[in-house]
Design a protein around this motif. Structure first.
Motif, mmCIF file in Angstrom:
data_model
loop_
_atom_site.group_PDB
_atom_site.id
_atom_site.type_symbol
_atom_site.label_atom_id
_atom_site.label_comp_id
_atom_site.label_asym_id
_atom_site.label_seq_id
_atom_site.Cartn_x
_atom_site.Cartn_y
_atom_site.Cartn_z
ATOM 1 N N GLU A 59 17.241 21.988 35.432
ATOM 2 C CA GLU A 59 17.252 23.334 35.975
ATOM 3 C C GLU A 59 15.874 23.751 36.496
ATOM 4 O O GLU A 59 15.291 24.728 36.042
ATOM 5 C CB GLU A 59 17.720 24.317 34.900
ATOM 6 C CG GLU A 59 19.113 24.001 34.387
ATOM 7 C CD GLU A 59 19.513 24.859 33.219
ATOM 8 O OE1 GLU A 59 20.660 25.339 33.238
ATOM 9 O OE2 GLU A 59 18.702 25.053 32.299
ATOM 10 N N GLU A 63 15.025 25.160 39.233
ATOM 11 C CA GLU A 63 15.023 26.471 39.869
ATOM 12 C C GLU A 63 14.881 27.597 38.845
ATOM 13 O O GLU A 63 14.401 28.682 39.154
ATOM 14 C CB GLU A 63 16.279 26.678 40.727
ATOM 15 C CG GLU A 63 17.586 26.700 39.959
ATOM 16 C CD GLU A 63 18.083 25.344 39.447
ATOM 17 O OE1 GLU A 63 18.961 25.354 38.569
ATOM 18 O OE2 GLU A 63 17.608 24.293 39.897
ATOM 19 N N LEU A 64 15.250 27.344 37.601
ATOM 20 C CA LEU A 64 15.121 28.325 36.524
ATOM 21 C C LEU A 64 13.799 28.152 35.777
ATOM 22 O O LEU A 64 13.043 29.098 35.578
ATOM 23 C CB LEU A 64 16.300 28.167 35.544
ATOM 24 C CG LEU A 64 16.264 28.991 34.270
ATOM 25 C CD1 LEU A 64 16.388 30.468 34.603
ATOM 26 C CD2 LEU A 64 17.390 28.558 33.345
ATOM 27 N N ALA A 100 10.272 28.291 38.322
ATOM 28 C CA ALA A 100 10.284 29.331 39.360
ATOM 29 C C ALA A 100 8.977 30.116 39.355
ATOM 30 O O ALA A 100 8.303 30.213 38.314
ATOM 31 C CB ALA A 100 11.456 30.279 39.108
ATOM 32 N N ARG A 154 7.345 24.805 46.212
ATOM 33 C CA ARG A 154 8.032 24.395 47.438
ATOM 34 C C ARG A 154 8.290 22.898 47.369
ATOM 35 O O ARG A 154 7.635 22.176 46.615
ATOM 36 C CB ARG A 154 7.224 24.750 48.680
ATOM 37 C CG ARG A 154 5.924 23.985 48.821
ATOM 38 C CD ARG A 154 5.120 24.493 50.027
ATOM 39 N NE ARG A 154 3.847 23.800 50.135
ATOM 40 C CZ ARG A 154 3.589 22.844 51.033
ATOM 41 N NH1 ARG A 154 4.509 22.459 51.890
ATOM 42 N NH2 ARG A 154 2.392 22.278 51.072
ATOM 43 N N LEU A 168 8.461 18.171 44.519
ATOM 44 C CA LEU A 168 8.191 19.566 44.215
ATOM 45 C C LEU A 168 6.688 19.762 44.112
ATOM 46 O O LEU A 168 5.996 19.001 43.424
ATOM 47 C CB LEU A 168 8.861 19.965 42.899
ATOM 48 C CG LEU A 168 8.633 21.416 42.450
ATOM 49 C CD1 LEU A 168 9.161 22.408 43.482
ATOM 50 C CD2 LEU A 168 9.272 21.651 41.096
#
Length: 186
Positions: free
Chosen positions: A26, A28-29, A32, A53, A59
């Motif tokens: 996860e 994106e969680l 972030a 990004r 990443l």
């Protein structure tokens, strides 16, 4: 509960960005902007993610206060650690956090005891269950649906359907013999 969610790699460019090896399903969680992460070694953090990004499939993160390549390079190989509620479970019922799998009993589809999950090894292309055998040896089980068809958290067990030879090599190592092994990737 603390979970390692990434390892910082090389500096990217001259403005303080770093590549990261993601170790969470996860990102994106957990990775972030605004996330505050503990570090190992602890002296490197905590770090707050300023931006993130994807560039050429990798990443890239920038942290508050890290403004140049030298500061970014000093963070290389630092582990990023997120605080996670132990009761939290992934949204996808086919995904599991490491802490949910550690200490599960491992049995074959016919009920034969194999051992207990000691840790999860996160490789770039596949995760492996490190199963400690009752005889003290261990076996690496690829964590894929064909080989691990069932995880039953209520019964605290993982059911495996090992291909021929997967469990035989572990027994040979535990007895002190040389077992054939591949490179660990399947």
């Amino acid at each position: 509960m603390q979970l390692v969610v990434a390892r910082i790699g090389r500096a990217h460019g001259i403005k303080g960005e770093v590549t990261v090896e993601v170790r969470t399903d996860e990102p994106e969680l957990r990775l972030a902007p605004g996330a505050v992460l503990a570090t190992e070694p602890a002296s490197a953090g905590p770090l707050t993610i300023e931006t993130g990004r994807v560039h050429s499939g990798r990443l890239l993160l920038r942290f508050d206060g890290v403004r140049d390549r030298t500061a970014a390079e000093a963070l290389r190989n630092t582990l990023l650690i997120a605080e996670v509620d132990p009761e939290e479970i992934p949204e996808d019922p086919e995904e599991f956090y490491d802490h949910q799998l550690i200490d599960l009993d491992v049995v074959t589809v016919d009920g034969t005891e194999v051992g207990r999950i000691a840790e999860i090894s996160h490789l770039p292309y596949q995760d492996l269950l490190v199963v400690r055998r009752p005889d003290g040896g261990e076996v690496l089980v690829p964590f894929v649906g064909e080989i691990v068809p069932e995880i039953d958290l209520e019964a605290q067990r993982a059911v495996i359907d090992p291909p021929a030879g997967l469990l035989d090599g572990a027994a040979g190592e535990a007895e002190g013999g040389e077992a054939e092994s591949g490179d660990g990737s399947a």
